[in-house]
Motif scaffolding. Structure first.
Motif, mmCIF file in Angstrom:
data_model
loop_
_atom_site.group_PDB
_atom_site.id
_atom_site.type_symbol
_atom_site.label_atom_id
_atom_site.label_comp_id
_atom_site.label_asym_id
_atom_site.label_seq_id
_atom_site.Cartn_x
_atom_site.Cartn_y
_atom_site.Cartn_z
ATOM 1 N N ILE A 120 0.873 -1.178 0.000
ATOM 2 C CA ILE A 120 0.000 0.000 0.000
ATOM 3 C C ILE A 120 0.910 1.226 0.000
ATOM 4 C CG2 ILE A 120 -1.766 1.284 1.271
ATOM 5 C CD1 ILE A 120 -2.661 -1.408 2.467
ATOM 6 N N LYS A 121 1.036 1.823 -1.171
ATOM 7 C CA LYS A 121 1.845 3.043 -1.285
ATOM 8 C C LYS A 121 1.628 3.643 -2.668
ATOM 9 C CE LYS A 121 6.097 0.767 -2.793
ATOM 10 N NZ LYS A 121 7.488 0.485 -2.499
ATOM 11 N N GLU A 180 0.296 5.108 -5.890
ATOM 12 C CA GLU A 180 -1.019 4.964 -6.529
ATOM 13 C C GLU A 180 -1.798 3.755 -6.020
ATOM 14 O OE1 GLU A 180 -0.219 2.635 -10.671
ATOM 15 O OE2 GLU A 180 0.274 4.769 -10.653
ATOM 16 N N ASN A 181 -1.123 2.854 -5.324
ATOM 17 C CA ASN A 181 -1.790 1.697 -4.726
ATOM 18 C C ASN A 181 -2.303 2.050 -3.329
ATOM 19 O OD1 ASN A 181 -1.489 -0.096 -6.846
ATOM 20 N ND2 ASN A 181 0.469 -0.874 -6.107
ATOM 21 N N SER A 182 -3.254 2.975 -3.277
ATOM 22 C CA SER A 182 -3.863 3.326 -1.993
ATOM 23 C C SER A 182 -4.767 2.177 -1.553
ATOM 24 C CB SER A 182 -4.671 4.610 -2.119
ATOM 25 O OG SER A 182 -5.820 4.385 -2.925
ATOM 26 N N ASP A 205 -7.853 2.335 -0.616
ATOM 27 C CA ASP A 205 -9.158 2.464 -1.279
ATOM 28 C C ASP A 205 -9.130 1.887 -2.688
ATOM 29 O OD1 ASP A 205 -10.376 3.636 0.883
ATOM 30 O OD2 ASP A 205 -10.088 5.687 0.173
ATOM 31 N N ARG A 206 -8.073 2.181 -3.429
ATOM 32 C CA ARG A 206 -7.987 1.679 -4.802
ATOM 33 C C ARG A 206 -7.879 0.152 -4.824
ATOM 34 N NH1 ARG A 206 -3.409 2.698 -9.434
ATOM 35 N NH2 ARG A 206 -4.444 1.418 -10.978
ATOM 36 N N THR A 224 -2.434 -0.375 6.383
ATOM 37 C CA THR A 224 -1.387 0.647 6.244
ATOM 38 C C THR A 224 -0.291 0.273 5.246
ATOM 39 O OG1 THR A 224 -0.185 -0.293 8.124
ATOM 40 C CG2 THR A 224 -1.690 1.539 8.590
#
Length: 196
Positions: free
Chosen positions: A93-94, A96-98, A100-101, A154
């Protein structure tokens, strides 16, 4: 002469009536299911560890739709005796890979099966190992009847989907879906994130 013909016809009909066959219901082959035993996947460099069945093999996924896999932590749990596979795709998770996405992508991938699905049920995943997400049960003749995604919210995100290399027939695959769903839940409940 007419009496002989009538007698022969009655005799023939009686003989045919006694040899009648009873149609048998349609059935499927018996599937012998192995005993549930698990082993640990804890390879160096991987950001996760979990337990998986001893009758399965871990295979590193090097291709994604004929292109190089996005990262080196994508693996498949191959179950050769059932001609099935659990695809596991991991993402950090970082950028553009949030979160939410990634959750929306997992949701879209699951709900692509609505064309063949009779229903899609969701069950919350929350373990003491900081693993949270959803487990999907896709009813009907969908290509993937069992799927999940989990995260620590996270840093780590993992998605799993069960596929068989067979026509998606919910009736014939029902025993395997049920059997392997237990293994997928075991994987999720034993999943732990590792610090890199």
């Amino acid at each position: 002469m007419r009496a002989i013909i009538v007698f022969a016809a009655v005799l023939l009909l009686a003989a045919c009536a006694q040899q009648g066959s009873t149609p048998k219901p349609r059935g499927y082959f018996r599937i012998d299911l192995p005993e549930k035993k698990y082993q640990v996947f804890n390879e160096p460099g991987y950001p996760y560890t979990f337990e998986y069945p001893v009758y399965a093999q871990i295979v590193k996924d090097t291709l994604f739709f004929d292109e190089k896999a996005e990262n080196p932590w994508w693996i498949n749990i191959d179950i050769p005796q059932f001609n099935g596979k659990i695809y596991l795709s991991y993402k950090d998770i970082k950028g553009e890979n949030s979160l939410d996405r990634l959750v929306n992508d997992a949701f879209k991938l699951t709900y692509k099966h609505t064309l063949k699905a009779e229903s899609i049920e969701e069950e919350d995943i929350n373990t003491e190992n900081n693993v949270h997400g959803l487990f999907y049960e896709v009813a009907g003749n969908a290509a993937s009847a069992k799927q999940f995604f989990v995260s620590d919210s996270t840093r780590h995100f993992l998605r799993g989907a069960l596929y068989f290399y067979a026509p998606p027939n919910a009736d014939s695959l029902a025993p395997l879906h049920s059997f392997l769903e237990a293994d997928m839940w075991h994987l999720v409940k034993t999943l732990k994130w590792k610090a890199n």
